[in-house]
Design a protein around this motif. Structure first.
Motif, PDB file in Angstrom:
ATOM      1  N   ALA A 297     -17.746  19.472 -49.638  1.00 29.19           N
ATOM      2  CA  ALA A 297     -18.924  19.544 -48.766  1.00 29.19           C
ATOM      3  C   ALA A 297     -19.034  20.917 -48.089  1.00 29.19           C
ATOM      4  O   ALA A 297     -20.132  21.459 -47.940  1.00 29.19           O
ATOM      5  CB  ALA A 297     -18.870  18.444 -47.711  1.00 29.19           C
ATOM      6  N   ALA A 298     -17.893  21.495 -47.708  1.00 27.33           N
ATOM      7  CA  ALA A 298     -17.897  22.824 -47.082  1.00 27.33           C
ATOM      8  C   ALA A 298     -18.403  23.874 -48.074  1.00 27.33           C
ATOM      9  O   ALA A 298     -19.187  24.764 -47.711  1.00 27.33           O
ATOM     10  CB  ALA A 298     -16.494  23.178 -46.598  1.00 27.33           C
ATOM     11  N   LYS A 299     -17.988  23.752 -49.328  1.00 26.00           N
ATOM     12  CA  LYS A 299     -18.465  24.678 -50.371  1.00 26.00           C
ATOM     13  C   LYS A 299     -19.968  24.515 -50.597  1.00 26.00           C
ATOM     14  O   LYS A 299     -20.693  25.503 -50.739  1.00 26.00           O
ATOM     15  CB  LYS A 299     -17.720  24.421 -51.694  1.00 26.00           C
ATOM     16  N   ALA A 300     -20.423  23.256 -50.629  1.00 24.37           N
ATOM     17  CA  ALA A 300     -21.854  22.999 -50.837  1.00 24.37           C
ATOM     18  C   ALA A 300     -22.678  23.565 -49.677  1.00 24.37           C
ATOM     19  O   ALA A 300     -23.758  24.133 -49.889  1.00 24.37           O
ATOM     20  CB  ALA A 300     -22.105  21.497 -50.974  1.00 24.37           C
ATOM     21  N   TYR A 301     -22.144  23.458 -48.464  1.00 29.34           N
ATOM     22  CA  TYR A 301     -22.866  23.973 -47.291  1.00 29.34           C
ATOM     23  C   TYR A 301     -22.919  25.503 -47.311  1.00 29.34           C
ATOM     24  O   TYR A 301     -23.940  26.109 -46.984  1.00 29.34           O
ATOM     25  CB  TYR A 301     -22.212  23.474 -45.994  1.00 29.34           C
ATOM     26  N   ALA A 302     -21.795  26.122 -47.739  1.00 28.90           N
ATOM     27  CA  ALA A 302     -21.774  27.583 -47.854  1.00 28.90           C
ATOM     28  C   ALA A 302     -22.787  28.035 -48.913  1.00 28.90           C
ATOM     29  O   ALA A 302     -23.546  28.987 -48.705  1.00 28.90           O
ATOM     30  CB  ALA A 302     -20.367  28.058 -48.221  1.00 28.90           C
ATOM     31  N   ALA A 303     -22.822  27.326 -50.049  1.00 24.73           N
ATOM     32  CA  ALA A 303     -23.769  27.651 -51.126  1.00 24.73           C
ATOM     33  C   ALA A 303     -25.208  27.496 -50.646  1.00 24.73           C
ATOM     34  O   ALA A 303     -26.090  28.303 -50.972  1.00 24.73           O
ATOM     35  CB  ALA A 303     -23.521  26.745 -52.335  1.00 24.73           C
ATOM     36  N   TYR A 304     -25.456  26.453 -49.853  1.00 26.97           N
ATOM     37  CA  TYR A 304     -26.796  26.198 -49.304  1.00 26.97           C
ATOM     38  C   TYR A 304     -27.250  27.376 -48.437  1.00 26.97           C
ATOM     39  O   TYR A 304     -28.434  27.711 -48.371  1.00 26.97           O
ATOM     40  CB  TYR A 304     -26.780  24.909 -48.486  1.00 26.97           C
ATOM     41  N   ASN A 305     -26.276  28.005 -47.783  1.00 30.01           N
ATOM     42  CA  ASN A 305     -26.586  29.160 -46.932  1.00 30.01           C
ATOM     43  C   ASN A 305     -26.450  30.488 -47.677  1.00 30.01           C
ATOM     44  O   ASN A 305     -26.432  31.552 -47.064  1.00 30.01           O
ATOM     45  CB  ASN A 305     -25.692  29.153 -45.685  1.00 30.01           C
ATOM     46  N   GLY A 306     -26.303  30.401 -49.011  1.00 35.29           N
ATOM     47  CA  GLY A 306     -26.307  31.601 -49.842  1.00 35.29           C
ATOM     48  C   GLY A 306     -25.046  32.420 -49.788  1.00 35.29           C
ATOM     49  O   GLY A 306     -25.048  33.616 -50.088  1.00 35.29           O
ATOM     50  N   ARG A 307     -23.903  31.789 -49.403  1.00 35.36           N
ATOM     51  CA  ARG A 307     -22.641  32.528 -49.301  1.00 35.36           C
ATOM     52  C   ARG A 307     -21.619  32.047 -50.318  1.00 35.36           C
ATOM     53  O   ARG A 307     -21.628  30.883 -50.688  1.00 35.36           O
ATOM     54  CB  ARG A 307     -22.070  32.388 -47.881  1.00 35.36           C
ATOM     55  N   GLN A 308     -20.731  32.950 -50.726  1.00 33.39           N
ATOM     56  CA  GLN A 308     -19.711  32.601 -51.723  1.00 33.39           C
ATOM     57  C   GLN A 308     -18.355  32.330 -51.094  1.00 33.39           C
ATOM     58  O   GLN A 308     -17.390  32.020 -51.795  1.00 33.39           O
ATOM     59  CB  GLN A 308     -19.578  33.726 -52.758  1.00 33.39           C
ATOM     60  N   GLU A 309     -18.252  32.440 -49.790  1.00 35.81           N
ATOM     61  CA  GLU A 309     -16.979  32.225 -49.087  1.00 35.81           C
ATOM     62  C   GLU A 309     -17.198  31.241 -47.943  1.00 35.81           C
ATOM     63  O   GLU A 309     -18.093  31.418 -47.123  1.00 35.81           O
ATOM     64  CB  GLU A 309     -16.449  33.564 -48.545  1.00 35.81           C
ATOM     65  N   VAL A 310     -16.390  30.185 -47.893  1.00 31.65           N
ATOM     66  CA  VAL A 310     -16.515  29.171 -46.829  1.00 31.65           C
ATOM     67  C   VAL A 310     -15.961  29.721 -45.522  1.00 31.65           C
ATOM     68  O   VAL A 310     -14.906  30.356 -45.492  1.00 31.65           O
ATOM     69  CB  VAL A 310     -15.760  27.878 -47.232  1.00 31.65           C
ATOM     70  N   THR A 311     -16.677  29.465 -44.425  1.00 36.39           N
ATOM     71  CA  THR A 311     -16.223  29.892 -43.096  1.00 36.39           C
ATOM     72  C   THR A 311     -15.841  28.669 -42.259  1.00 36.39           C
ATOM     73  O   THR A 311     -16.135  27.526 -42.642  1.00 36.39           O
ATOM     74  CB  THR A 311     -17.346  30.651 -42.352  1.00 36.39           C
TER      75      THR A 311
END
Length: 352
Positions: A297-311
């Motif tokens: 889910a964290a990866k999907a949320y990062a992708a949704y925000n156009g980022r390749q690294e989870v924060t």
């Protein structure tokens, strides 16, 4: 001519971007659409809070998919994991298949549905007399590559819930009758909803849902008036209302499609993965499903925000949705609102 006109007519669907509030439910649905392997979402909340409207709206928002024409399983023309055996056989035989475009399937599972209606049935008589595997597809076949919505899932027979969860997790449905077995793809986002007053799902079944969103009736009078006005305006002139939100709908659709394409490239640092597991361990979450779903889910949320690294902020946004329903050990306990998860998350990640 009249028949053609009727085919063109579609019931207008309330735009997803016009839905006021219910952010938890909307976020959980978007993330499951970006990565169906999150494992679906259970939505618990009061009656009349727009659960069904929101689920139909997300299905309507998504772009059309390519299928093999007239195939009962919505088979993908090139992806082997998303096609039925007949289509695979046709490709092996070098047959030319016609393609078609359809809207993302959104299947409602009725509360009184039988196992045969859900899984499909095999015509034993035809199999024995003619030697043909005659299969009548069920709702799981129709839901392949789409969404399967079960309202009042907490009132559904546990055996049926098990079947749905197994298919959602494996992506396949197997029907066996009298020694005859048929297997077909059943990749769908499982969405369950219910009212807590009518009882909770057993902890073992609840744990199988990737995320758990809670929704409450809006208390603010001004916001309530806004919801009523928007719904009234939509009912009076749905086409104009859909037109007003066309730009926002298009923007969100592009965001979701871009996130789906970016997802494979998103990474989550080792330290963050260790801390997620620390949170799960401290909360005494059984098994490793909580760890896996939170990472996804964290990866999907990062992708949704156009980022390749989870924060850390990505994890903060989704961790309650992923873990709150996994804390209940006793079926008589109520589900934590999220405060316990939030408290432990802040401790482990050393946030104020």
């Amino acid at each position: 001519m009249v028949t053609q006109d009727l085919k063109k007519f579609e019931t207008p669907v309330f735009p997803f971007t016009a839905i006021v509030g219910q952010e938890e439910m909307k976020l959980a649905l978007q993330l499951n659409v970006i990565d169906p392997k999150i494992g679906g979402v259970m939505i618990m909340g009061d009656r009349g809070t727009g659960k069904s409207t929101t689920i139909r709206a997300i299905a309507d928002l998504l772009p059309e998919i390519t299928i093999v024409k007239d195939d009962p399983f919505n088979s993908h023309p090139t992806d082997l994991d998303l096609m039925g055996n007949d289509v695979k056989q046709s490709i092996i035989n070098g047959e030319k298949l016609q393609n078609d475009f359809i809207k993302i399937p959104m299947i409602d599972l009725p509360l009184g549905a039988t196992e045969d209606r859900v899984c499909g049935t095999i015509d034993i008589e035809k199999a024995l007399t003619e030697g043909i595997k005659a299969f009548e597809p069920g709702l799981l076949a129709k839901a392949n590559r789409g969404l399967l919505y079960v309202d009042e899932v907490n009132l559904l027979d546990d055996h049926l819930v098990d079947i749905l969860l197994d298919s959602a997790a494996s992506g396949w449905n197997t029907v066996e009758r009298e020694g005859i077995s048929i297997r077909h793809p059943a990749r769908f986002v499982l969405v369950g909803s219910g009212n807590p007053e009518e009882g909770e799902l057993r902890p073992q079944l609840l744990d199988r849902f990737g995320m758990h969103a809670e929704i409450r009736t809006v208390k603010d009078p001004i916001l309530r008036v806004k919801v009523v006005e928007e719904r009234t305006s939509f009912d009076q002139n749905p086409n104009l209302w859909i037109e007003n939100y066309a730009e926002e709908q298009s923007k969100l659709r592009d965001n979701i499609v871009n996130a789906q394409n970016l997802l494979a490239d998103v990474t989550i640092g080792y330290e963050l993965r260790v801390k997620i597991s620390e949170v799960c361990s401290k909360l005494d979450v059984d098994g490793l499903r909580g760890d896996i779903v939170t990472n996804r889910a964290a990866k999907a949320y990062a992708a949704y925000n156009g980022r390749q690294e989870v924060t850390v902020n990505d994890i903060a946004k989704i961790i309650t949705l992923c873990l709150r329903h996994r804390l209940r050990k006793d079926p008589l306990e109520t589900i934590d609102s999220g405060s316990k998860v939030d408290k432990v998350f802040k401790e482990i990640f050393e946030l104020d």
